[in-house]
Design a protein around this motif. Structure first.
Motif, PDB file in Angstrom:
ATOM      1  N   GLN A  13      56.653 -12.853   5.325  1.00 47.80           N
ATOM      2  CA  GLN A  13      55.763 -13.314   6.392  1.00 47.80           C
ATOM      3  C   GLN A  13      54.311 -13.352   5.926  1.00 47.80           C
ATOM      4  OE1 GLN A  13      55.591 -10.752   9.800  1.00 47.80           O
ATOM      5  NE2 GLN A  13      54.121 -12.039  10.891  1.00 47.80           N
ATOM      6  N   PHE A  14      53.908 -12.339   5.200  1.00 46.98           N
ATOM      7  CA  PHE A  14      52.529 -12.259   4.724  1.00 46.98           C
ATOM      8  C   PHE A  14      52.179 -13.461   3.847  1.00 46.98           C
ATOM      9  CE2 PHE A  14      49.172 -10.756   1.841  1.00 46.98           C
ATOM     10  CZ  PHE A  14      48.277 -10.213   2.749  1.00 46.98           C
ATOM     11  N   VAL A  15      53.138 -13.935   3.069  1.00 47.58           N
ATOM     12  CA  VAL A  15      52.913 -15.091   2.198  1.00 47.58           C
ATOM     13  C   VAL A  15      53.020 -16.395   2.978  1.00 47.58           C
ATOM     14  CG1 VAL A  15      53.802 -16.349   0.192  1.00 47.58           C
ATOM     15  CG2 VAL A  15      53.746 -13.845   0.159  1.00 47.58           C
ATOM     16  N   SER A  16      53.952 -16.451   3.917  1.00 43.01           N
ATOM     17  CA  SER A  16      54.216 -17.716   4.608  1.00 43.01           C
ATOM     18  C   SER A  16      53.158 -18.071   5.651  1.00 43.01           C
ATOM     19  CB  SER A  16      55.595 -17.669   5.279  1.00 43.01           C
ATOM     20  OG  SER A  16      55.614 -16.772   6.369  1.00 43.01           O
ATOM     21  N   GLN A  17      52.503 -17.065   6.243  1.00 43.40           N
ATOM     22  CA  GLN A  17      51.543 -17.370   7.307  1.00 43.40           C
ATOM     23  C   GLN A  17      50.372 -18.242   6.855  1.00 43.40           C
ATOM     24  OE1 GLN A  17      51.984 -13.760  10.560  1.00 43.40           O
ATOM     25  NE2 GLN A  17      49.959 -14.475  10.013  1.00 43.40           N
ATOM     26  N   PRO A  18      49.650 -17.882   5.797  1.00 39.79           N
ATOM     27  CA  PRO A  18      48.560 -18.778   5.372  1.00 39.79           C
ATOM     28  C   PRO A  18      49.067 -20.129   4.910  1.00 39.79           C
ATOM     29  CG  PRO A  18      48.858 -16.956   3.804  1.00 39.79           C
ATOM     30  CD  PRO A  18      49.677 -16.633   5.005  1.00 39.79           C
ATOM     31  N   ALA A  19      50.265 -20.160   4.327  1.00 38.64           N
ATOM     32  CA  ALA A  19      50.847 -21.446   3.931  1.00 38.64           C
ATOM     33  C   ALA A  19      51.090 -22.312   5.157  1.00 38.64           C
ATOM     34  CB  ALA A  19      52.148 -21.214   3.167  1.00 38.64           C
ATOM     35  N   SER A  20      51.530 -21.703   6.256  1.00 38.71           N
ATOM     36  CA  SER A  20      51.749 -22.434   7.504  1.00 38.71           C
ATOM     37  C   SER A  20      50.437 -23.005   8.042  1.00 38.71           C
ATOM     38  CB  SER A  20      52.380 -21.516   8.552  1.00 38.71           C
ATOM     39  OG  SER A  20      53.670 -21.106   8.164  1.00 38.71           O
ATOM     40  N   ALA A  21      49.375 -22.207   7.973  1.00 37.86           N
ATOM     41  CA  ALA A  21      48.078 -22.673   8.465  1.00 37.86           C
ATOM     42  C   ALA A  21      47.566 -23.856   7.648  1.00 37.86           C
ATOM     43  CB  ALA A  21      47.064 -21.528   8.433  1.00 37.86           C
ATOM     44  N   LEU A  22      47.742 -23.791   6.332  1.00 38.07           N
ATOM     45  CA  LEU A  22      47.330 -24.908   5.477  1.00 38.07           C
ATOM     46  C   LEU A  22      48.146 -26.154   5.773  1.00 38.07           C
ATOM     47  CD1 LEU A  22      46.812 -23.109   2.038  1.00 38.07           C
ATOM     48  CD2 LEU A  22      45.042 -24.175   3.454  1.00 38.07           C
ATOM     49  N   LEU A  23      49.459 -25.994   5.940  1.00 38.65           N
ATOM     50  CA  LEU A  23      50.321 -27.138   6.236  1.00 38.65           C
ATOM     51  C   LEU A  23      49.961 -27.760   7.575  1.00 38.65           C
ATOM     52  CD1 LEU A  23      52.727 -28.898   5.474  1.00 38.65           C
ATOM     53  CD2 LEU A  23      54.236 -27.183   6.515  1.00 38.65           C
ATOM     54  N   ALA A  24      49.641 -26.919   8.560  1.00 42.46           N
ATOM     55  CA  ALA A  24      49.278 -27.426   9.886  1.00 42.46           C
ATOM     56  C   ALA A  24      48.029 -28.289   9.828  1.00 42.46           C
ATOM     57  CB  ALA A  24      49.076 -26.264  10.851  1.00 42.46           C
ATOM     58  N   GLN A  25      47.063 -27.906   8.976  1.00 44.96           N
ATOM     59  CA  GLN A  25      45.851 -28.713   8.830  1.00 44.96           C
ATOM     60  C   GLN A  25      46.156 -30.081   8.235  1.00 44.96           C
ATOM     61  OE1 GLN A  25      42.203 -25.485   8.376  1.00 44.96           O
ATOM     62  NE2 GLN A  25      42.880 -26.605   6.592  1.00 44.96           N
ATOM     63  N   LYS A  26      47.199 -30.153   7.428  1.00 46.18           N
ATOM     64  CA  LYS A  26      47.527 -31.419   6.774  1.00 46.18           C
ATOM     65  C   LYS A  26      48.328 -32.344   7.688  1.00 46.18           C
ATOM     66  CE  LYS A  26      47.502 -29.614   2.024  1.00 46.18           C
ATOM     67  NZ  LYS A  26      46.349 -30.447   1.585  1.00 46.18           N
ATOM     68  N   VAL A  27      49.316 -31.794   8.409  1.00 46.96           N
ATOM     69  CA  VAL A  27      50.200 -32.640   9.209  1.00 46.96           C
ATOM     70  C   VAL A  27      49.742 -32.779  10.651  1.00 46.96           C
ATOM     71  CG1 VAL A  27      52.149 -31.973   7.755  1.00 46.96           C
ATOM     72  CG2 VAL A  27      51.778 -30.783   9.915  1.00 46.96           C
ATOM     73  N   GLY A  28      48.780 -31.968  11.071  1.00 44.97           N
ATOM     74  CA  GLY A  28      48.329 -31.977  12.452  1.00 44.97           C
ATOM     75  C   GLY A  28      48.835 -30.747  13.183  1.00 44.97           C
ATOM     76  N   GLU A  29      47.930 -30.024  13.812  1.00 42.36           N
ATOM     77  CA  GLU A  29      48.277 -28.742  14.416  1.00 42.36           C
ATOM     78  C   GLU A  29      49.279 -28.881  15.553  1.00 42.36           C
ATOM     79  OE1 GLU A  29      44.358 -27.837  15.441  1.00 42.36           O
ATOM     80  OE2 GLU A  29      43.789 -27.104  13.453  1.00 42.36           O
ATOM     81  N   THR A  30      49.077 -29.868  16.419  1.00 39.92           N
ATOM     82  CA  THR A  30      49.994 -30.035  17.551  1.00 39.92           C
ATOM     83  C   THR A  30      51.399 -30.356  17.068  1.00 39.92           C
ATOM     84  OG1 THR A  30      48.187 -30.809  18.968  1.00 39.92           O
ATOM     85  CG2 THR A  30      50.433 -31.318  19.671  1.00 39.92           C
ATOM     86  N   ARG A  31      51.499 -31.304  16.168  1.00 35.04           N
ATOM     87  CA  ARG A  31      52.810 -31.693  15.639  1.00 35.04           C
ATOM     88  C   ARG A  31      53.488 -30.496  14.947  1.00 35.04           C
ATOM     89  NH1 ARG A  31      51.180 -35.495  12.457  1.00 35.04           N
ATOM     90  NH2 ARG A  31      51.364 -37.148  13.996  1.00 35.04           N
TER      91      ARG A  31
END
Length: 438
Positions: free
Chosen positions: A284-302
């Motif tokens: 989880q500690f590794v995946s959380q910042p990766a999720s935030a970065l991915l959300a910025q790329k694909v769009g937070e709502t989506r």
């Protein structure tokens, strides 16, 4: 590196370290409630009822959080984010130390659970005021277009605090059962007092939020922030409270309740489940910042809609794998759900901060988050324990409960997207550019 970037990174680091310490204290209680507090403070012949009573005191801390969110939100929008964060850390440190020194039922009788409830209320007050300020210190100092990612550092304190908790409990679990019950369970609480001193030192060196400083400079502070945000943005508050459900309640279900479930209903040893949760929390500690970065790329709502949708399906393979009692399959099953719900958790903080104007933002996000915490997060282990006892030998009702929590989050995310109609509140409260994927 520019001065602004340096300030943003210091603010993000300060938010991360501070929330790590706050959540450590909070999770220490949650883990102790699952392992030992029931028999020490609520002794009886029925282990199920003792555990349920301990989880009841766990829920008490969440009941205090909405009121704390209102009070600290008001003060944070009037006096500043930094001051409130120093106060909340002091309260948490005092409460956690107090629990570590509290005599048990065998020593002072009914005063023991009374004292436990009182100190647990103080913990709830602390976290209720802490979360909003930490998120805002990170997001309001962040560079343009990176608020979600920087806000995720405050959220990263949750798995970091749990990692510290699991490490300390793993060490004290090496003691004999007699030593653990006599004094070993107190050690994690007393360690929290040392961490609190370090946290106060670190936070004292972080500057006030840049956006709130701008509000002060323009003399635009709200006289009654909570009244203003409830009057003007009550729909956003309701939707934001729903949106954060699976990221908070789901987490306590997969961690706190899961300890009780596998030890009491599946016969898995305490050390095995703690090992599983440790590996899951590292993931989880590794995946959380990766999720935030991915959300910025694909769009937070989506991104949030997709993650919440997958969370609806996640508990079924999780319970199927957990019930194999194989340590590797158990770890994989829990990790699947935690990675998905923590993806929502990582992104949702920065997402909802942009819904409210800066002058009432502390009040808006605190009230939203803490309403969810009181109604869903604190009760999740209790409901899980009741379902496990009522449907002994069946995991489907537990999986359905997890799915319902995910549905609430999905409804809240969709509601926010509809209310905003593709718009976000900008730094000074003005409509900002449409986020990608909205």
């Amino acid at each position: 590196m520019s001065v602004e970037t340096g300030n943003a990174r210091r603010a993000a680091a300060g938010a991360f370290i501070g929330t790590t310490i706050e959540f450590y204290d909070f999770y220490v209680y949650a883990t102790a409630a699952a392992l030992v507090l029931g028999q020490l403070f609520f002794p009886g012949d029925n282990v199920h009822l003792s555990t349920l009573a301990a989880f009841g005191t766990f829920a008490v801390g969440f009941i205090a959080r909405p009121l704390a969110g209102v009070v600290f939100g008001h003060l944070g929008d009037r006096l500043g984010r930094k001051k409130m964060l120093l106060v909340t850390m002091g309260i948490m440190g005092a409460a956690t130390t107090g629990i570590g020194l509290l005599p048990t039922y065998a020593v002072i009788g009914y005063w023991a659970p009374v004292g436990l409830v009182a100190l647990r209320l103080l913990q709830g007050i602390s976290v209720g005021g802490e979360w909003g300020g930490a998120v805002l210190m990170a997001s309001e100092n962040a560079p343009s277009g990176r608020k979600t990612f920087y806000a995720s550092f405050a959220q990263l304190g949750s798995p970091a605090g749990l990692l510290l908790t699991l490490i300390v409990f793993k060490l004290v679990s090496l003691l004999s059962e007699r030593e653990f019950l006599a004094w070993g369970w107190r050690v994690p609480f007393l360690v929290g007092s040392l961490l609190m001193l370090a946290g106060l030192y670190i936070r004292s060196g972080v500057r006030e939020s840049a956006e709130f400083a701008a509000v002060i400079a323009s003399r635009d502070t709200a006289k009654f922030p909570i009244a203003e945000v409830v009057r003007d943005s009550w729909r956003e508050i309701v939707c934001a409270a729903l949106a954060v459900t699976i990221g908070t309640a789901g987490f306590f279900f997969t961690n706190t309740f899961m300890i009780t479930y596998v030890t009491q209903y599946l016969g898995v040893s305490r050390s095995v489940i703690l090992d599983c949760l440790f590996v899951v929390t590292v993931i989880q500690f590794v995946s959380q910042p990766a999720s935030a970065l991915l959300a910025q790329k694909v769009g937070e709502t989506r991104f949030l809609q997709g993650a919440a949708g997958l969370c609806i399906l996640a508990p079924y393979p999780m319970f199927w794998l957990v019930c194999t009692k194989n340590v590797y399959l158990m770890t994989a099953g829990i990790a699947l759900s935690v990675v998905l719900l923590s993806a929502v958790y990582a992104v949702i903080a920065g997402y909802i901060t942009q819904v409210f104007p800066a002058r009432v933002r502390y009040s808006g996000i605190s009230l939203s988050y803490q309403l969810c915490s009181a109604l869903a997060s604190g009760t999740a282990p209790v409901i899980g324990t009741l379902l496990a006892e009522r449907y002994a030998g069946q995991w489907t009702p537990l999986a359905v409960f997890f799915s319902l929590l995910s549905v609430l989050s999905l409804l809240g995310i969709c509601g926010l997207a509809k209310l905003n109609k593709g718009r976000r509140v900008g730094d000074a409260g003005e409509p900002a550019a449409q986020p990608s994927g909205a």
